[in-house]
Design an enzyme around this catalytic site. Structure first.
Site, PDB file in Angstrom:
ATOM      1  N   ASP A  28       0.825  -1.212   0.000  1.00 46.11           N
ATOM      2  CA  ASP A  28       0.000   0.000   0.000  1.00 46.11           C
ATOM      3  C   ASP A  28       0.863   1.268   0.000  1.00 46.11           C
ATOM      4  O   ASP A  28       1.950   1.287   0.574  1.00 46.11           O
ATOM      5  CB  ASP A  28      -0.895  -0.020   1.249  1.00 46.11           C
ATOM      6  CG  ASP A  28      -2.063   0.951   1.136  1.00 46.11           C
ATOM      7  OD1 ASP A  28      -2.301   1.477   0.029  1.00 46.11           O
ATOM      8  OD2 ASP A  28      -2.736   1.182   2.152  1.00 46.11           O
ATOM      9  N   HIS A  45       3.014   3.390  -8.996  1.00 47.27           N
ATOM     10  CA  HIS A  45       2.804   1.962  -9.270  1.00 47.27           C
ATOM     11  C   HIS A  45       4.043   1.347  -9.938  1.00 47.27           C
ATOM     12  O   HIS A  45       4.411   0.205  -9.668  1.00 47.27           O
ATOM     13  CB  HIS A  45       1.563   1.754 -10.138  1.00 47.27           C
ATOM     14  CG  HIS A  45       0.284   2.144  -9.445  1.00 47.27           C
ATOM     15  ND1 HIS A  45       0.018   1.807  -8.138  1.00 47.27           N
ATOM     16  CD2 HIS A  45      -0.795   2.848  -9.876  1.00 47.27           C
ATOM     17  CE1 HIS A  45      -1.178   2.287  -7.794  1.00 47.27           C
ATOM     18  NE2 HIS A  45      -1.682   2.936  -8.827  1.00 47.27           N
ATOM     19  N   LEU A 139      10.445 -20.739  -4.670  1.00 45.98           N
ATOM     20  CA  LEU A 139       9.436 -19.852  -4.084  1.00 45.98           C
ATOM     21  C   LEU A 139       8.089 -19.979  -4.808  1.00 45.98           C
ATOM     22  O   LEU A 139       8.032 -19.941  -6.032  1.00 45.98           O
ATOM     23  CB  LEU A 139       9.925 -18.397  -4.198  1.00 45.98           C
ATOM     24  CG  LEU A 139       8.923 -17.311  -3.791  1.00 45.98           C
ATOM     25  CD1 LEU A 139       8.688 -17.326  -2.280  1.00 45.98           C
ATOM     26  CD2 LEU A 139       9.420 -15.931  -4.241  1.00 45.98           C
TER      27      LEU A 139
HETATM   28  C1  FPP Z   1      -1.663   0.357  -3.414  1.00 46.05           C
HETATM   29  O1  FPP Z   1      -1.262   1.690  -3.505  1.00 46.05           O
HETATM   30  C2  FPP Z   1      -1.253  -0.344  -4.582  1.00 46.05           C
HETATM   31  C3  FPP Z   1      -2.084  -0.871  -5.532  1.00 46.05           C
HETATM   32  C4  FPP Z   1      -3.560  -0.811  -5.513  1.00 46.05           C
HETATM   33  C5  FPP Z   1      -1.546  -1.511  -6.703  1.00 46.05           C
HETATM   34  C6  FPP Z   1      -0.410  -2.421  -6.350  1.00 46.05           C
HETATM   35  C7  FPP Z   1       0.411  -2.656  -7.522  1.00 46.05           C
HETATM   36  C8  FPP Z   1       1.755  -2.757  -7.479  1.00 46.05           C
HETATM   37  C9  FPP Z   1       2.589  -2.647  -6.296  1.00 46.05           C
HETATM   38  C10 FPP Z   1       2.478  -2.997  -8.686  1.00 46.05           C
HETATM   39  C11 FPP Z   1       2.693  -4.462  -8.885  1.00 46.05           C
HETATM   40  C12 FPP Z   1       1.666  -4.874  -9.738  1.00 46.05           C
HETATM   41  C13 FPP Z   1       1.609  -5.952 -10.503  1.00 46.05           C
HETATM   42  C14 FPP Z   1       0.410  -6.058 -11.303  1.00 46.05           C
HETATM   43  C15 FPP Z   1       2.652  -6.998 -10.598  1.00 46.05           C
HETATM   44  P1  FPP Z   1      -2.389   2.778  -3.631  1.00 46.05           P
HETATM   45  O2  FPP Z   1      -2.547   3.107  -5.077  1.00 46.05           O
HETATM   46  O3  FPP Z   1      -3.626   2.309  -2.971  1.00 46.05           O
HETATM   47  O4  FPP Z   1      -1.715   3.948  -2.864  1.00 46.05           O
HETATM   48  P2  FPP Z   1      -2.441   5.074  -2.026  1.00 46.05           P
HETATM   49  O5  FPP Z   1      -3.249   4.382  -0.967  1.00 46.05           O
HETATM   50  O6  FPP Z   1      -1.303   5.864  -1.482  1.00 46.05           O
HETATM   51  O7  FPP Z   1      -3.293   5.844  -2.983  1.00 46.05           O
END
Ligand code: FPP
Length: 253
Positions: A28, A45, A139
């Site tokens: 997150d 992201h 893994l």
């Molecule tokens: C949370 O941050 C993250 C997500 C909803 C997307 C997670 C994706 C990745 C870490 C990239 C890896 C992905 C793949 C498909 C391999 P947020 O956008 O909710 O952040 P915020 O809460 O600060 O807005």
């Protein structure tokens, strides 16, 4: 950047750390990481993918057998369409850029979650990566994508109800093992540790059944900042926890 094909295996017992059999990670804070730097959320992201590679490397080098990462929740459909498309594209790109290295490191990949609503090209990609890595014995990397814990339990319940309706299962024979076997994580140990970054202290529908006894660790930093130092600090925290599973004496894991 790709995962280093020659990842060193550094046995963690030397560091006095207990290694969980299964770690779940709620990655997150990509958006907040980007906002704090005046960048677009999509850049957060992209950095999140780099942090995911670091995590996979660390799990390989510390011999964590199972890792589940939350990369798109069934609730994330409420985000702007462009951002959803971007995250879907990231899964394509992650597979395209990292599959060879993951194969070289003997990683088995499973994408857990619902296929409903996913484009057919994405479903083909998922099927393909699962098939190519099926026989790998290192893994186990589970990517929770279009995943929700409540929805997973609904799917499992429907499956069990169908078995009962077909006369293959008696209601009195339904046990916790029956439910566990009907989940996406069938055959895997439950997570010992669930980590969430960004300071939020919620489980947010992630591995609801499986996480019943998981140790929860919350760290302040946003996911793109996840580092080896954080990983080791989280393992230290986990090692210090006393796990009693409802009993009165600590159990070894
Ligand atoms: C949370 O941050 C993250 C997500 C909803 C997307 C997670 C994706 C990745 C870490 C990239 C890896 C992905 C793949 C498909 C391999 P947020 O956008 O909710 O952040 P915020 O809460 O600060 O807005």
């Amino acid at each position: 950047m790709s995962i280093d094909p020659a990842i060193n295996h550094r046995p963690s017992p030397a560091l006095g750390l207990k290694i969980p059999r299964h770690i779940g990670v709620i990655m997150d804070g990509n958006g907040r990481w980007a906002k704090a730097r005046g960048k677009a959320r999509t850049e957060g992201h992209m950095e999140g993918v780099k942090a995911l590679r670091r995590l996979v490397e660390l799990c390989i080098s510390h011999e964590v057998p199972n890792l589940t990462v939350f990369s798109f929740s069934s609730e994330n459909w409420s985000r702007p369409k462009d951002e959803i498309n971007f995250i879907f594209g990231l899964l394509h790109r992650f597979v395209a850029s990292d599959l060879a290295t993951l194969m070289a490191n003997n990683v088995r990949i499973r994408i857990i979650g619902s296929r409903d609503g996913l484009e057919s090209s994405l479903v083909r990609l998922i099927d393909d990566v699962e098939a190519k890595t099926r026989d790998n014995t290192g893994l186990n990397l589970m990517v929770a994508f279009n995943y929700g814990g409540k929805a997973e339990i609904v799917v499992a319940t429907r499956h069990i109800a169908n078995e009962v309706a077909a006369g293959r299962l008696r209601p009195e024979d339904i046990t916790e093992a029956t439910v566990a076997a009907a989940l996406y994580t069938s055959g895997l140990p439950d997570p010992d540790l669930i980590l969430r970054t960004s300071g939020e202290q919620r489980v947010s529908n992630f591995l609801l059944w499986q996480g019943a006894y998981a140790e929860l660790v919350f760290v302040e930093e946003n996911w793109p900042d996840f580092s080896e130092a954080t990983f080791l600090a989280v393992l230290e925290e986990y090692t210090a926890r006393e796990r009693r599973f409802g009993g009165i004496e600590a159990k070894p894991r």
